[in-house]
Write a protein that holds these residues in place. Structure first.
Motif, PDB file in Angstrom:
ATOM      1  N   SER A 112      22.897 -42.855  96.733  1.00  0.00           N
ATOM      2  CA  SER A 112      21.476 -42.551  96.504  1.00  0.00           C
ATOM      3  C   SER A 112      20.727 -42.403  97.832  1.00  0.00           C
ATOM      4  O   SER A 112      21.285 -42.650  98.908  1.00  0.00           O
ATOM      5  N   ASP A 194      18.836 -45.285  91.090  1.00  0.00           N
ATOM      6  CA  ASP A 194      17.467 -44.760  90.940  1.00  0.00           C
ATOM      7  C   ASP A 194      16.779 -45.429  89.754  1.00  0.00           C
ATOM      8  O   ASP A 194      15.605 -45.753  89.795  1.00  0.00           O
ATOM      9  N   LYS A 227      22.368 -29.438  84.356  1.00  0.00           N
ATOM     10  CA  LYS A 227      23.202 -30.457  83.740  1.00  0.00           C
ATOM     11  C   LYS A 227      22.974 -30.477  82.221  1.00  0.00           C
ATOM     12  O   LYS A 227      23.911 -30.600  81.442  1.00  0.00           O
TER      13      LYS A 227
HETATM   14  N1  UDP Z   1      23.244 -38.476  95.952  1.00  0.00           N
HETATM   15  C1  UDP Z   1      23.777 -39.015  97.120  1.00  0.00           C
HETATM   16  N2  UDP Z   1      24.218 -38.154  98.083  1.00  0.00           N
HETATM   17  C2  UDP Z   1      24.194 -36.804  97.934  1.00  0.00           C
HETATM   18  C3  UDP Z   1      23.692 -36.269  96.719  1.00  0.00           C
HETATM   19  C4  UDP Z   1      23.234 -37.140  95.737  1.00  0.00           C
HETATM   20  O1  UDP Z   1      23.822 -40.233  97.280  1.00  0.00           O
HETATM   21  O2  UDP Z   1      24.629 -36.104  98.842  1.00  0.00           O
HETATM   22  C5  UDP Z   1      22.737 -39.404  94.932  1.00  0.00           C
HETATM   23  C6  UDP Z   1      21.361 -39.073  94.404  1.00  0.00           C
HETATM   24  O3  UDP Z   1      20.362 -39.601  95.266  1.00  0.00           O
HETATM   25  C7  UDP Z   1      21.380 -39.770  93.050  1.00  0.00           C
HETATM   26  C8  UDP Z   1      22.852 -39.708  92.668  1.00  0.00           C
HETATM   27  O4  UDP Z   1      23.563 -39.321  93.819  1.00  0.00           O
HETATM   28  O5  UDP Z   1      20.986 -41.118  93.177  1.00  0.00           O
HETATM   29  C9  UDP Z   1      23.163 -38.665  91.606  1.00  0.00           C
HETATM   30  O6  UDP Z   1      22.452 -38.917  90.499  1.00  0.00           O
HETATM   31  P1  UDP Z   1      22.555 -38.006  89.213  1.00  0.00           P
HETATM   32  O7  UDP Z   1      21.670 -38.607  88.200  1.00  0.00           O
HETATM   33  O8  UDP Z   1      22.382 -36.567  89.592  1.00  0.00           O
HETATM   34  O9  UDP Z   1      24.090 -38.235  88.869  1.00  0.00           O
HETATM   35  P2  UDP Z   1      24.824 -37.972  87.526  1.00  0.00           P
HETATM   36  O10 UDP Z   1      24.756 -39.279  86.791  1.00  0.00           O
HETATM   37  O11 UDP Z   1      24.094 -36.866  86.845  1.00  0.00           O
HETATM   38  O12 UDP Z   1      26.181 -37.638  87.986  1.00  0.00           O
END
Ligand code: UDP
Length: 247
Positions: A112, A194, A227
């Motif tokens: 994150s 988050d 998504k």
């Molecule tokens: N994130 C990260 N580095 C990156 C891109 C994304 O740490 O280079 C983090 C972003 O801040 C978020 C998490 O990865 O906290 C992705 O969350 P998302 O809800 O998109 O993930 P999902 O559950 O949909 O895979």
């Protein structure tokens, strides 16, 4: 290994575990001291794995694959399987930290935006005062830094590693560095920090109950529309697989 059934959803193995069984299994992994990967499978991950052979392989060779979303529960039902309940990343992080505080296991939060993992760790410590935080680091580092981040995790010696980079990067990163880090339980947890840090509000309970968490996410963050678009694609694929099974 605890005995539970696994089902094949569009070529991906999903374990028929409830939260209690998943937590008990993860405690077994911790006691074994060997590195394990836990994947929380949602509809978008399963769709992604159809065209990403590396993710496909990783998901099918993971040590535990939990049914993360209502989409997965729906698909299981369509295909004639029964999955007991959702075992989502947000709930795993919360409840596993409760177990960790009681059992003396330490946790590392990786991923994150800068500050978010620390804020989530602070909130988890507020919920579970005895919780041992082995370390935190944000997820916005260059790929050249991956080795030193993995080394940092190794040196911190956590029992549990939560990685929040989003699917599929988090699963691939864990797989790449699993041996070096030598953490008994590593889990890809997506946007969980988050939510726990309060950065992003989780859907109200009535929306969660109706399986509308995706709609709430879309309203809160319209950039996530891509998504959400995978959900109808996923449903169509499941219907097709169902027809194939029946025919
Ligand atoms: N994130 C990260 N580095 C990156 C891109 C994304 O740490 O280079 C983090 C972003 O801040 C978020 C998490 O990865 O906290 C992705 O969350 P998302 O809800 O998109 O993930 P999902 O559950 O949909 O895979």
């Amino acid at each position: 290994m605890i005995n539970f059934q696994s089902y094949n959803i569009l070529g991906i193995r999903v374990d028929a575990v409830d939260m209690e069984t998943a937590l008990a299994q993860m405690e077994e992994f911790i006691k074994s001291r060997k590195p394990h990967l836990v994947v929380t499978a949602d509809a978008s991950g399963v769709v992604m794995a159809q065209t990403d052979p590396e993710l496909h392989r990783i998901m099918n060779s993971a040590d535990l694959v939990t049914p993360d979303s209502t989409g997965i529960l729906w698909a299981a039902k369509q295909l004639g399987y029964s999955l007991p309940q959702r075992v989502s990343g947000v709930d795993i992080v919360d409840l596993l930290c409760g177990r960790a505080a009681a059992g003396g296991y330490s946790v590392f939060l990786l991923g994150s935006a800068p500050g978010v993992a620390d804020a989530a760790a602070g909130e988890l410590k507020r919920r579970y005062p005895g919780l041992n935080i082995a370390g935190c680091h944000h997820g916005y580092f260059k790929s050249e830094e991956s080795n030193s981040i993995a080394q940092m995790v190794r040196d911190a010696k956590p029992d549990i590693l939560f990685v929040a980079f989003g699917i599929p990067r988090q699963e691939k990163w864990i797989t790449r560095y699993k041996r070096e880090m030598n953490v008994p339980v590593s889990i890809g947890v997506g946007g969980t920090f988050d939510v726990i840090s309060g950065n992003v509000k989780r859907a109200p309970v009535w929306m969660q109950r109706r399986g509308l968490e995706w709609l709430h996410r879309l309203i809160m963050n319209p950039r996530k529309y891509k998504k959400c678009l995978t959900l109808p694609v996923f449903m169509a694929m499941v219907k097709k697989a169902k027809r194939r099974m029946q025919g």
